[in-house]
Design a protein around this motif. Structure first.
Motif, PDB file in Angstrom:
ATOM      1  N   ARG A 283       0.809  -1.208   0.000  1.00 35.98           N
ATOM      2  CA  ARG A 283       0.000   0.000   0.000  1.00 35.98           C
ATOM      3  C   ARG A 283       0.850   1.269   0.000  1.00 35.98           C
ATOM      4  O   ARG A 283       0.556   2.235  -0.710  1.00 35.98           O
ATOM      5  CB  ARG A 283      -0.931  -0.005   1.221  1.00 35.98           C
ATOM      6  CG  ARG A 283      -1.880   1.168   1.267  1.00 35.98           C
ATOM      7  CD  ARG A 283      -2.770   1.123   2.507  1.00 35.98           C
ATOM      8  NE  ARG A 283      -3.664   2.273   2.537  1.00 35.98           N
ATOM      9  CZ  ARG A 283      -4.804   2.351   1.900  1.00 35.98           C
ATOM     10  NH1 ARG A 283      -5.213   1.342   1.169  1.00 35.98           N
ATOM     11  NH2 ARG A 283      -5.545   3.444   1.979  1.00 35.98           N
ATOM     12  N   SER A 284       1.921   1.274   0.785  1.00 35.13           N
ATOM     13  CA  SER A 284       2.784   2.457   0.845  1.00 35.13           C
ATOM     14  C   SER A 284       3.459   2.714  -0.493  1.00 35.13           C
ATOM     15  O   SER A 284       3.688   3.871  -0.877  1.00 35.13           O
ATOM     16  CB  SER A 284       3.826   2.299   1.949  1.00 35.13           C
ATOM     17  OG  SER A 284       4.641   1.166   1.717  1.00 35.13           O
ATOM     18  N   ALA A 285       3.778   1.643  -1.233  1.00 29.74           N
ATOM     19  CA  ALA A 285       4.397   1.798  -2.549  1.00 29.74           C
ATOM     20  C   ALA A 285       3.408   2.411  -3.539  1.00 29.74           C
ATOM     21  O   ALA A 285       3.785   3.241  -4.377  1.00 29.74           O
ATOM     22  CB  ALA A 285       4.897   0.454  -3.062  1.00 29.74           C
ATOM     23  N   VAL A 286       2.147   2.013  -3.441  1.00 25.96           N
ATOM     24  CA  VAL A 286       1.118   2.582  -4.312  1.00 25.96           C
ATOM     25  C   VAL A 286       0.950   4.071  -4.020  1.00 25.96           C
ATOM     26  O   VAL A 286       0.880   4.894  -4.941  1.00 25.96           O
ATOM     27  CB  VAL A 286      -0.216   1.838  -4.127  1.00 25.96           C
ATOM     28  CG1 VAL A 286      -1.329   2.528  -4.920  1.00 25.96           C
ATOM     29  CG2 VAL A 286      -0.088   0.386  -4.565  1.00 25.96           C
ATOM     30  N   ALA A 291       2.052   9.832  -5.486  1.00 26.30           N
ATOM     31  CA  ALA A 291       2.613  11.119  -5.074  1.00 26.30           C
ATOM     32  C   ALA A 291       3.863  11.496  -5.846  1.00 26.30           C
ATOM     33  O   ALA A 291       4.391  12.600  -5.674  1.00 26.30           O
ATOM     34  CB  ALA A 291       2.932  11.085  -3.581  1.00 26.30           C
ATOM     35  N   ALA A 292       4.332  10.609  -6.725  1.00 30.35           N
ATOM     36  CA  ALA A 292       5.609  10.835  -7.397  1.00 30.35           C
ATOM     37  C   ALA A 292       5.612  12.075  -8.281  1.00 30.35           C
ATOM     38  O   ALA A 292       6.646  12.715  -8.477  1.00 30.35           O
ATOM     39  CB  ALA A 292       5.980   9.597  -8.221  1.00 30.35           C
ATOM     40  N   GLN A 296       7.010  17.646  -3.963  1.00 30.82           N
ATOM     41  CA  GLN A 296       7.159  17.422  -2.527  1.00 30.82           C
ATOM     42  C   GLN A 296       6.984  15.953  -2.156  1.00 30.82           C
ATOM     43  O   GLN A 296       7.106  15.595  -0.986  1.00 30.82           O
ATOM     44  CB  GLN A 296       6.143  18.277  -1.760  1.00 30.82           C
ATOM     45  CG  GLN A 296       6.365  19.773  -1.943  1.00 30.82           C
ATOM     46  CD  GLN A 296       5.309  20.601  -1.229  1.00 30.82           C
ATOM     47  OE1 GLN A 296       4.227  20.112  -0.878  1.00 30.82           O
ATOM     48  NE2 GLN A 296       5.613  21.875  -1.001  1.00 30.82           N
ATOM     49  N   ARG A 297       6.696  15.129  -3.159  1.00 26.62           N
ATOM     50  CA  ARG A 297       6.537  13.683  -2.965  1.00 26.62           C
ATOM     51  C   ARG A 297       5.481  13.363  -1.900  1.00 26.62           C
ATOM     52  O   ARG A 297       5.689  12.547  -1.007  1.00 26.62           O
ATOM     53  CB  ARG A 297       7.875  13.025  -2.592  1.00 26.62           C
ATOM     54  CG  ARG A 297       8.938  13.158  -3.655  1.00 26.62           C
ATOM     55  CD  ARG A 297       8.535  12.422  -4.942  1.00 26.62           C
ATOM     56  NE  ARG A 297       9.610  12.437  -5.936  1.00 26.62           N
ATOM     57  CZ  ARG A 297       9.729  13.342  -6.900  1.00 26.62           C
ATOM     58  NH1 ARG A 297       8.821  14.299  -7.020  1.00 26.62           N
ATOM     59  NH2 ARG A 297      10.717  13.294  -7.756  1.00 26.62           N
ATOM     60  N   GLY A 329       1.646  21.399  -4.403  1.00 30.67           N
ATOM     61  CA  GLY A 329       3.036  21.140  -4.051  1.00 30.67           C
ATOM     62  C   GLY A 329       4.018  21.501  -5.140  1.00 30.67           C
ATOM     63  O   GLY A 329       5.143  21.003  -5.167  1.00 30.67           O
ATOM     64  N   GLY A 330       3.612  22.361  -6.064  1.00 27.85           N
ATOM     65  CA  GLY A 330       4.512  22.791  -7.148  1.00 27.85           C
ATOM     66  C   GLY A 330       4.465  21.922  -8.377  1.00 27.85           C
ATOM     67  O   GLY A 330       5.297  22.074  -9.278  1.00 27.85           O
ATOM     68  N   GLU A 331       3.479  21.044  -8.478  1.00 28.00           N
ATOM     69  CA  GLU A 331       3.432  20.098  -9.595  1.00 28.00           C
ATOM     70  C   GLU A 331       3.270  20.784 -10.942  1.00 28.00           C
ATOM     71  O   GLU A 331       3.815  20.334 -11.955  1.00 28.00           O
ATOM     72  CB  GLU A 331       2.282  19.111  -9.375  1.00 28.00           C
ATOM     73  CG  GLU A 331       2.295  17.936 -10.330  1.00 28.00           C
ATOM     74  CD  GLU A 331       1.311  16.859  -9.924  1.00 28.00           C
ATOM     75  OE1 GLU A 331       1.055  15.956 -10.749  1.00 28.00           O
ATOM     76  OE2 GLU A 331       0.804  16.897  -8.787  1.00 28.00           O
TER      77      GLU A 331
END
Length: 333
Positions: A283-286, A291-292, A296-297, A329-331
């Motif tokens: 789940r954390s990888a997803v 967020a990639a 700010q990830r 976040g600056g995306e």
């Protein structure tokens, strides 16, 4: 609640300069203020002011003793303002409403059907305990909008704020889109927004003040594959916002938009669960993959969008108009 929270925190003193510092509390996030000697320390939230009085620190321990405190209400600038939230049964409509109720606004939630509205209103009242009412209208039918607006005004008085937070996403390859589905989305979003503005802006112009905010996704500001229809419609809403801002500027009404990044919401959590179930990935990888795209990830908290909404609708904001404020976040920078 506020005083209990503060009194449970650790208070330290800089012995050399005899200055007291408040370590920030997560729920109220005050600025850090030094206090010299036997003076009061002020902490402000939108509804309250807590005044803490301390003695001068002792040489032995370097700590201060709390002498007493008092608590007084302080209304926010938006307190008592009436906000109409179009798309009030949707996720972004709910978070927009929550941000405004949290600073004392009376909120009218508007949507086509009553079922989702009742759920949203009940949740708002339970979480924030504010003044909330619901009205229904089909934005493609001007007569129903006028009735809904009249009903809202009967309940909470004249409109000060209109937030347009509808969503009707259409995804697919440009050459495989269903024209009927695209037309439906255009009617709901573009034509619907025009009808809503026609029903609400004239009274704001006559009053000489008011704030309109379109809460949109990033497709309003960029192009991306499989989002031709979405980009077309949301870019149209941005064009409408900018034209309206110029047209009503002389009256004192300001019109802006928020472009929100990927939000960390309940709906996204469900989508992540579905991805995990189908791919059996961690789940954390997803979440990290989602967020990639953010420099700010991280995912954007709905409260961050809400804080920008509070700023844009503040009565003191009269010069910022015709703008799209990106909260991502600056995306898109």
């Amino acid at each position: 609640m506020l005083s209990t929270t503060v009194l449970q925190r650790f208070w330290a003193c800089n012995q050399k300069h005899q200055q007291l510092w408040l370590l920030p509390c997560s729920d109220i996030s005050p600025a850090l203020h030094p206090v010299v000697g036997n003076k009061a320390l002020y902490m402000n939230s939108w509804r309250a002011r807590l005044i803490l009085v301390f003695t001068r620190p002792t040489k032995m321990s370097g700590f201060c003793k709390l002498q007493g405190f008092c608590f007084s209400l302080m209304p926010h600038a938006l307190d008592g303002q009436h906000a109409l939230i179009a798309g009030g049964s949707g996720e972004m409509g709910f978070y927009s409403a929550r941000a405004l109720v949290d600073v004392g606004c009376r909120v009218s939630l508007l949507a086509r059907g009553s079922e989702g509205l009742t759920t949203a209103a009940t949740r708002l009242i339970n979480e924030v305990d504010g003044d909330v009412q619901t009205v229904t209208a089909d934005l493609t039918h001007p007569a129903t909008i006028r009735r809904a607006v009249d009903h809202a005004i009967d309940g909470f008085g004249k409109l000060d704020i209109v937030v347009y937070a509808l969503r009707d996403d259409v995804y697919g390859a440009y050459d495989q889109l269903d024209p009927a589905r695209v037309q439906m989305s255009m009617n709901n979003l573009l034509i619907g927004a025009g009808n809503l503005m026609a029903a609400t802006l004239p009274a704001m112009q006559a009053a000489g003040h008011g704030h309109v905010v379109f809460v949109l996704g990033q497709d309003a500001m960029r192009g991306r594959p499989l989002s031709t229809a979405n980009c077309m419609i949301l870019h149209g809403l941005v064009g409408m916002m900018r034209a309206l801002a110029r047209e009503v500027a002389e009256s004192g009404v300001v019109v802006n938009a928020i472009s929100a990044g990927l939000l960390d919401t309940d709906r996204l959590a469900v989508e992540i669960d579905q991805i995990v179930a189908h791919t059996r990935r961690d789940r954390s990888a997803v979440r990290a993959d989602l967020a990639a795209g953010n420099p700010q990830r991280r995912l954007i908290a709905p409260t961050e969008v809400g804080e920008v909404l509070q700023w844009l609708t503040d009565p003191g904001n009269r010069a910022v108009t015709g703008q799209v404020i990106s909260v991502d976040g600056g995306e898109l920078s």
